[in-house]
Write a protein that holds these residues in place. Sequence first.
Motif, PDB file in Angstrom:
ATOM      1  N   ALA A   1       0.827  -1.212   0.000  1.00 48.43           N
ATOM      2  CA  ALA A   1       0.000   0.000   0.000  1.00 48.43           C
ATOM      3  C   ALA A   1       0.855   1.254   0.000  1.00 48.43           C
ATOM      4  O   ALA A   1       1.966   1.263   0.527  1.00 48.43           O
ATOM      5  CB  ALA A   1      -0.925   0.009   1.216  1.00 48.43           C
ATOM      6  N   ILE A   2       0.287   2.305  -0.597  1.00 45.93           N
ATOM      7  CA  ILE A   2       0.888   3.635  -0.577  1.00 45.93           C
ATOM      8  C   ILE A   2      -0.230   4.645  -0.373  1.00 45.93           C
ATOM      9  O   ILE A   2      -1.409   4.326  -0.543  1.00 45.93           O
ATOM     10  CB  ILE A   2       1.657   3.962  -1.882  1.00 45.93           C
ATOM     11  CG1 ILE A   2       0.741   3.854  -3.106  1.00 45.93           C
ATOM     12  CG2 ILE A   2       2.897   3.081  -2.018  1.00 45.93           C
ATOM     13  CD1 ILE A   2       1.387   4.270  -4.422  1.00 45.93           C
ATOM     14  N   ALA A   3       0.150   5.852  -0.011  1.00 43.71           N
ATOM     15  CA  ALA A   3      -0.789   6.969   0.046  1.00 43.71           C
ATOM     16  C   ALA A   3      -0.504   7.847  -1.164  1.00 43.71           C
ATOM     17  O   ALA A   3       0.649   8.027  -1.551  1.00 43.71           O
ATOM     18  CB  ALA A   3      -0.603   7.750   1.337  1.00 43.71           C
ATOM     19  N   VAL A   4      -1.549   8.393  -1.776  1.00 43.32           N
ATOM     20  CA  VAL A   4      -1.393   9.211  -2.973  1.00 43.32           C
ATOM     21  C   VAL A   4      -2.169  10.511  -2.810  1.00 43.32           C
ATOM     22  O   VAL A   4      -3.323  10.503  -2.398  1.00 43.32           O
ATOM     23  CB  VAL A   4      -1.897   8.464  -4.231  1.00 43.32           C
ATOM     24  CG1 VAL A   4      -1.819   9.340  -5.467  1.00 43.32           C
ATOM     25  CG2 VAL A   4      -1.123   7.175  -4.434  1.00 43.32           C
ATOM     26  N   GLY A   5      -1.503  11.618  -3.137  1.00 41.76           N
ATOM     27  CA  GLY A   5      -2.154  12.925  -3.079  1.00 41.76           C
ATOM     28  C   GLY A   5      -1.196  14.032  -3.445  1.00 41.76           C
ATOM     29  O   GLY A   5      -0.010  13.784  -3.697  1.00 41.76           O
ATOM     30  N   ASP A   6      -1.714  15.255  -3.475  1.00 36.01           N
ATOM     31  CA  ASP A   6      -0.863  16.403  -3.772  1.00 36.01           C
ATOM     32  C   ASP A   6       0.115  16.670  -2.637  1.00 36.01           C
ATOM     33  O   ASP A   6       1.214  17.150  -2.855  1.00 36.01           O
ATOM     34  CB  ASP A   6      -1.702  17.647  -4.039  1.00 36.01           C
ATOM     35  CG  ASP A   6      -2.497  17.532  -5.344  1.00 36.01           C
ATOM     36  OD1 ASP A   6      -2.008  16.843  -6.270  1.00 36.01           O
ATOM     37  OD2 ASP A   6      -3.589  18.108  -5.424  1.00 36.01           O
ATOM     38  N   ASP A   7      -0.310  16.389  -1.407  1.00 37.45           N
ATOM     39  CA  ASP A   7       0.584  16.465  -0.251  1.00 37.45           C
ATOM     40  C   ASP A   7       0.149  15.424   0.771  1.00 37.45           C
ATOM     41  O   ASP A   7      -0.908  14.817   0.630  1.00 37.45           O
ATOM     42  CB  ASP A   7       0.632  17.882   0.346  1.00 37.45           C
ATOM     43  CG  ASP A   7      -0.714  18.383   0.816  1.00 37.45           C
ATOM     44  OD1 ASP A   7      -1.370  17.687   1.620  1.00 37.45           O
ATOM     45  OD2 ASP A   7      -1.114  19.482   0.396  1.00 37.45           O
ATOM     46  N   ALA A   8       0.964  15.209   1.778  1.00 37.26           N
ATOM     47  CA  ALA A   8       0.703  14.145   2.758  1.00 37.26           C
ATOM     48  C   ALA A   8      -0.626  14.335   3.491  1.00 37.26           C
ATOM     49  O   ALA A   8      -1.282  13.351   3.850  1.00 37.26           O
ATOM     50  CB  ALA A   8       1.855  14.049   3.752  1.00 37.26           C
ATOM     51  N   ASP A   9      -1.033  15.582   3.711  1.00 35.74           N
ATOM     52  CA  ASP A   9      -2.268  15.838   4.455  1.00 35.74           C
ATOM     53  C   ASP A   9      -3.537  15.423   3.720  1.00 35.74           C
ATOM     54  O   ASP A   9      -4.546  15.129   4.345  1.00 35.74           O
ATOM     55  CB  ASP A   9      -2.368  17.322   4.841  1.00 35.74           C
ATOM     56  CG  ASP A   9      -1.319  17.706   5.867  1.00 35.74           C
ATOM     57  OD1 ASP A   9      -0.854  16.833   6.633  1.00 35.74           O
ATOM     58  OD2 ASP A   9      -0.953  18.900   5.899  1.00 35.74           O
ATOM     59  N   ASP A  10      -3.496  15.415   2.384  1.00 33.00           N
ATOM     60  CA  ASP A  10      -4.699  15.038   1.646  1.00 33.00           C
ATOM     61  C   ASP A  10      -4.555  13.697   0.921  1.00 33.00           C
ATOM     62  O   ASP A  10      -5.378  13.333   0.096  1.00 33.00           O
ATOM     63  CB  ASP A  10      -5.110  16.135   0.659  1.00 33.00           C
ATOM     64  CG  ASP A  10      -4.198  16.241  -0.557  1.00 33.00           C
ATOM     65  OD1 ASP A  10      -3.205  15.503  -0.630  1.00 33.00           O
ATOM     66  OD2 ASP A  10      -4.488  17.073  -1.430  1.00 33.00           O
TER      67      ASP A  10
END
Length: 120
Positions: free
Chosen positions: A82-91
Amino acid sequence: MGCTATGGGAGGGRAESSCVRLVEYESRTYADVANTPITAGERLGSVTFTPCDDMGGRSGGRVEPPIKAMAYRVEGLDVDVAIAVGDDADDAELFAVKSGSGPNSGSGLPPEVEKFIDAS
């Protein structure tokens, strides 16, 4: 983004398409796991969203260009699953590799991700 068809409803109407959000990172494909709270950690690098053809080939040859975003490590999960994806870590949102080996293998999620979701 990849596509899946959704049903045509009780009246037998036409089926609608909906895009499953897919990203490529380090030669692995990850799919969006909706509504799962996460803490995004270390920035890993760029990912590419796979374009969606939700017109079923009726787009007149027009193809969406790939979209870039940032990938982040998900605290509590290995990058291989798994990874997190977004414009920045908060979103950033959770994306997981699809697998068929867990106790709830109908979900298509790796067992580690299933446990993570159950604990959240």
